[in-house]
Design a protein around this motif. Structure first.
Motif, PDB file in Angstrom:
ATOM      1  N   LEU A 203       1.011  -1.030   0.030  1.00  0.00           N
ATOM      2  CA  LEU A 203      -0.035   0.027   0.150  1.00  0.00           C
ATOM      3  C   LEU A 203       0.980   1.302  -0.014  1.00  0.00           C
ATOM      4  CD1 LEU A 203      -2.720  -1.068   2.703  1.00  0.00           C
ATOM      5  CD2 LEU A 203      -3.038  -0.619   0.142  1.00  0.00           C
ATOM      6  N   GLY A 204       2.072   1.219   0.733  1.00  0.00           N
ATOM      7  CA  GLY A 204       2.913   2.398   0.743  1.00  0.00           C
ATOM      8  C   GLY A 204       2.437   3.508   1.845  1.00  0.00           C
ATOM      9  N   LYS A 205       1.538   2.709   2.951  1.00  0.00           N
ATOM     10  CA  LYS A 205       1.263   3.727   3.897  1.00  0.00           C
ATOM     11  C   LYS A 205       0.694   2.546   5.156  1.00  0.00           C
ATOM     12  CE  LYS A 205      -3.879   3.986   2.500  1.00  0.00           C
ATOM     13  NZ  LYS A 205      -4.748   4.979   2.262  1.00  0.00           N
ATOM     14  N   PRO A 206       0.729   3.149   6.316  1.00  0.00           N
ATOM     15  CA  PRO A 206       0.539   2.057   7.530  1.00  0.00           C
ATOM     16  C   PRO A 206      -1.023   1.526   7.195  1.00  0.00           C
ATOM     17  CG  PRO A 206       1.318   4.266   8.175  1.00  0.00           C
ATOM     18  CD  PRO A 206       1.088   4.410   6.589  1.00  0.00           C
ATOM     19  N   ILE A 207      -1.428   0.380   7.461  1.00  0.00           N
ATOM     20  CA  ILE A 207      -2.642  -0.339   7.558  1.00  0.00           C
ATOM     21  C   ILE A 207      -2.990  -0.102   9.106  1.00  0.00           C
ATOM     22  CG2 ILE A 207      -2.268  -1.840   5.738  1.00  0.00           C
ATOM     23  CD1 ILE A 207      -1.782  -3.925   7.810  1.00  0.00           C
ATOM     24  N   GLY A 208      -4.317  -0.419   9.298  1.00  0.00           N
ATOM     25  CA  GLY A 208      -5.040  -0.224  10.608  1.00  0.00           C
ATOM     26  C   GLY A 208      -5.257   1.135  10.873  1.00  0.00           C
ATOM     27  N   SER A 209      -5.055   2.273  10.056  1.00  0.00           N
ATOM     28  CA  SER A 209      -5.378   3.493  10.599  1.00  0.00           C
ATOM     29  C   SER A 209      -6.762   4.093  10.980  1.00  0.00           C
ATOM     30  CB  SER A 209      -4.621   4.438   9.558  1.00  0.00           C
ATOM     31  OG  SER A 209      -5.500   4.386   8.662  1.00  0.00           O
ATOM     32  N   ASP A 210      -7.626   3.382  10.335  1.00  0.00           N
ATOM     33  CA  ASP A 210      -9.061   3.504  10.886  1.00  0.00           C
ATOM     34  C   ASP A 210      -9.402   2.865  12.351  1.00  0.00           C
ATOM     35  OD1 ASP A 210      -9.513   4.361   8.239  1.00  0.00           O
ATOM     36  OD2 ASP A 210     -10.460   2.706   7.546  1.00  0.00           O
ATOM     37  N   GLU A 211      -8.703   1.655  12.598  1.00  0.00           N
ATOM     38  CA  GLU A 211      -8.815   1.298  13.840  1.00  0.00           C
ATOM     39  C   GLU A 211      -8.146   1.854  14.842  1.00  0.00           C
ATOM     40  OE1 GLU A 211      -8.154  -2.945  16.279  1.00  0.00           O
ATOM     41  OE2 GLU A 211      -7.557  -2.812  14.144  1.00  0.00           O
ATOM     42  N   LYS A 212      -7.103   2.234  14.554  1.00  0.00           N
ATOM     43  CA  LYS A 212      -6.162   3.179  15.581  1.00  0.00           C
ATOM     44  C   LYS A 212      -6.812   4.487  15.728  1.00  0.00           C
ATOM     45  CE  LYS A 212      -3.090   5.867  13.985  1.00  0.00           C
ATOM     46  NZ  LYS A 212      -1.669   6.385  12.945  1.00  0.00           N
ATOM     47  N   ASN A 213      -7.327   5.131  14.871  1.00  0.00           N
ATOM     48  CA  ASN A 213      -8.251   6.291  15.012  1.00  0.00           C
ATOM     49  C   ASN A 213      -9.750   6.050  15.486  1.00  0.00           C
ATOM     50  OD1 ASN A 213      -5.989   8.050  14.341  1.00  0.00           O
ATOM     51  ND2 ASN A 213      -6.597   7.833  12.092  1.00  0.00           N
ATOM     52  N   ASN A 214     -10.119   4.870  15.902  1.00  0.00           N
ATOM     53  CA  ASN A 214     -11.466   4.434  16.195  1.00  0.00           C
ATOM     54  C   ASN A 214     -12.552   5.221  15.281  1.00  0.00           C
ATOM     55  OD1 ASN A 214     -10.529   3.357  18.669  1.00  0.00           O
ATOM     56  ND2 ASN A 214     -10.252   5.350  19.714  1.00  0.00           N
ATOM     57  N   LYS A 215     -12.096   4.733  13.962  1.00  0.00           N
ATOM     58  CA  LYS A 215     -13.102   5.314  12.684  1.00  0.00           C
ATOM     59  C   LYS A 215     -14.061   4.163  12.603  1.00  0.00           C
ATOM     60  CE  LYS A 215     -12.723   7.678   8.428  1.00  0.00           C
ATOM     61  NZ  LYS A 215     -11.691   8.238   7.632  1.00  0.00           N
ATOM     62  N   ILE A 216     -15.290   4.710  12.351  1.00  0.00           N
ATOM     63  CA  ILE A 216     -16.321   3.780  11.884  1.00  0.00           C
ATOM     64  C   ILE A 216     -16.441   3.805  10.572  1.00  0.00           C
ATOM     65  CG2 ILE A 216     -18.895   3.371  12.216  1.00  0.00           C
ATOM     66  CD1 ILE A 216     -18.625   4.323  14.982  1.00  0.00           C
ATOM     67  N   THR A 217     -16.405   2.806   9.598  1.00  0.00           N
ATOM     68  CA  THR A 217     -16.339   2.789   8.320  1.00  0.00           C
ATOM     69  C   THR A 217     -17.532   1.867   7.738  1.00  0.00           C
ATOM     70  OG1 THR A 217     -14.999   0.825   7.835  1.00  0.00           O
ATOM     71  CG2 THR A 217     -14.089   3.075   8.202  1.00  0.00           C
ATOM     72  N   TYR A 218     -17.943   1.932   6.633  1.00  0.00           N
ATOM     73  CA  TYR A 218     -18.644   0.975   5.904  1.00  0.00           C
ATOM     74  C   TYR A 218     -18.556  -0.326   6.206  1.00  0.00           C
ATOM     75  CZ  TYR A 218     -21.793  -0.862   2.327  1.00  0.00           C
ATOM     76  OH  TYR A 218     -23.213  -1.462   1.882  1.00  0.00           O
TER      77      TYR A 218
END
Length: 306
Positions: free
Chosen positions: A245-260
């Protein structure tokens, strides 16, 4: 020299990406004067790689509707500047706080937060300076009118009724996660991500002389592409590989972000991506002149792994 017919999709994609890179470089500001540092930061941001999805979609839609002149190039560069500015601001500590983008350190890490803010501001303003250069290539009243209409689309789809509006909803969703609904998430996807894809394809159609109904169909097609693209991005944030990807994964979880994907899970989200992809391709194949590269590009972008 090999012909297009003998080239693979990846070869053609690489060639077209290189052509877009060359177009971008012709419109970038010179790194000189007392404002040199902010210009360096702007150019660093734009030239940090990437798929060049938006200018490519613009150029291919332009071609599909029979466009064959140069006024598309200032808009291609302008839209990529706007996209780049949004990434610079998105990576800031006040937003997603990411230190890597496309395998390189983000602009605020290299140049500092203040200069990164200015670089984003500079790219946004310079984008409109660049797009307005298309008027110099107009030779008829109709061409002037098309360029003016394209400028309106550029402003609306990147502003408060487009990408900026989506960013606003995204920030508020992170702050009030208990109030996040599927409707809000889809609003964010439609505006934060799909709006610039709509902008790209609509401008391509408009500058090539597409009629109102065709432009409306392209807008709907690009909406499906954009939402599918973002849901796939959210899937990759869970299942992807950081090196790919060229960027960190898991950023949504790290930021407690709710996604689809948070709401529906990976399997159902992948089905939604497939349904939206089929709808986008259905629309693309409905026009009198087909662009097979564009159709393949849409499929590749939606089902990408990076």
């Amino acid at each position: 020299m090999k012909t297009v017919n003998c080239m693979s999709f990846d070869d053609i994609l690489k060639e077209k990406t290189e052509q877009i890179e060359a177009v971008l470089k012709t419109f970038l500001p010179k790194e000189e004067g007392f404002q040199k540092t902010v210009v360096e930061a702007m150019n660093y941001s734009v030239l940090s790689g990437g798929k060049r999805l938006r200018p490519m979609l613009m150029a291919e839609t332009f071609s599909m509707f029979g466009g064959h002149e140069e006024p598309i190039e200032p808009f291609m560069a302008a839209l990529e500047m706007i996209h780049s500015y949004s990434l610079v601001h998105d990576d800031l500590p006040a937003m997603d706080n990411d230190e890597f983008r496309r395998g390189r350190k983000t602009t605020h890490v290299v140049y500092g937060e203040g200069m990164a803010v200015l670089a984003g501001d500079g790219l946004l303003n310079y984008a409109y300076e660049t797009a307005s250069l298309a008027f110099e290539k107009a030779g008829t009243l109709e061409e002037y009118q098309r360029i003016a209409q394209a400028l309106c689309i550029l402003g609306k789809k990147s502003g408060i009724y487009g990408m900026v509006g989506g960013q606003c909803a995204d920030i508020e969703a992170e702050e009030k996660q208990e109030d996040v609904t599927e409707e809000m998430i889809l609003f964010i996807h439609e505006h934060k991500t799909a709006a610039l894809i709509q902008c790209a394809m609509m401008i391509g159609a408009i500058l090539a002389g597409a009629d109102r109904e065709q432009v409306a169909a392209i807008e709907k097609c690009a909406l499906s592409i954009g939402i599918a693209f973002q849901i796939q991005d959210d899937i990759l944030d869970i299942t992807g590989n950081q090196e790919v990807l060229g960027k960190p994964i898991g950023s949504d979880e790290k930021n407690n972000k709710i996604t689809y994907v948070t709401i529906h899970g990976v399997e159902k989200s992948a089905k939604t991506v497939a349904d939206l992809s089929r709808e986008a391709i259905r629309i693309l194949t409905s026009f009198p002149k087909r662009n097979l590269f564009l159709e393949k590009l849409v499929e590749q972008l939606i089902y990408r792994e990076k």
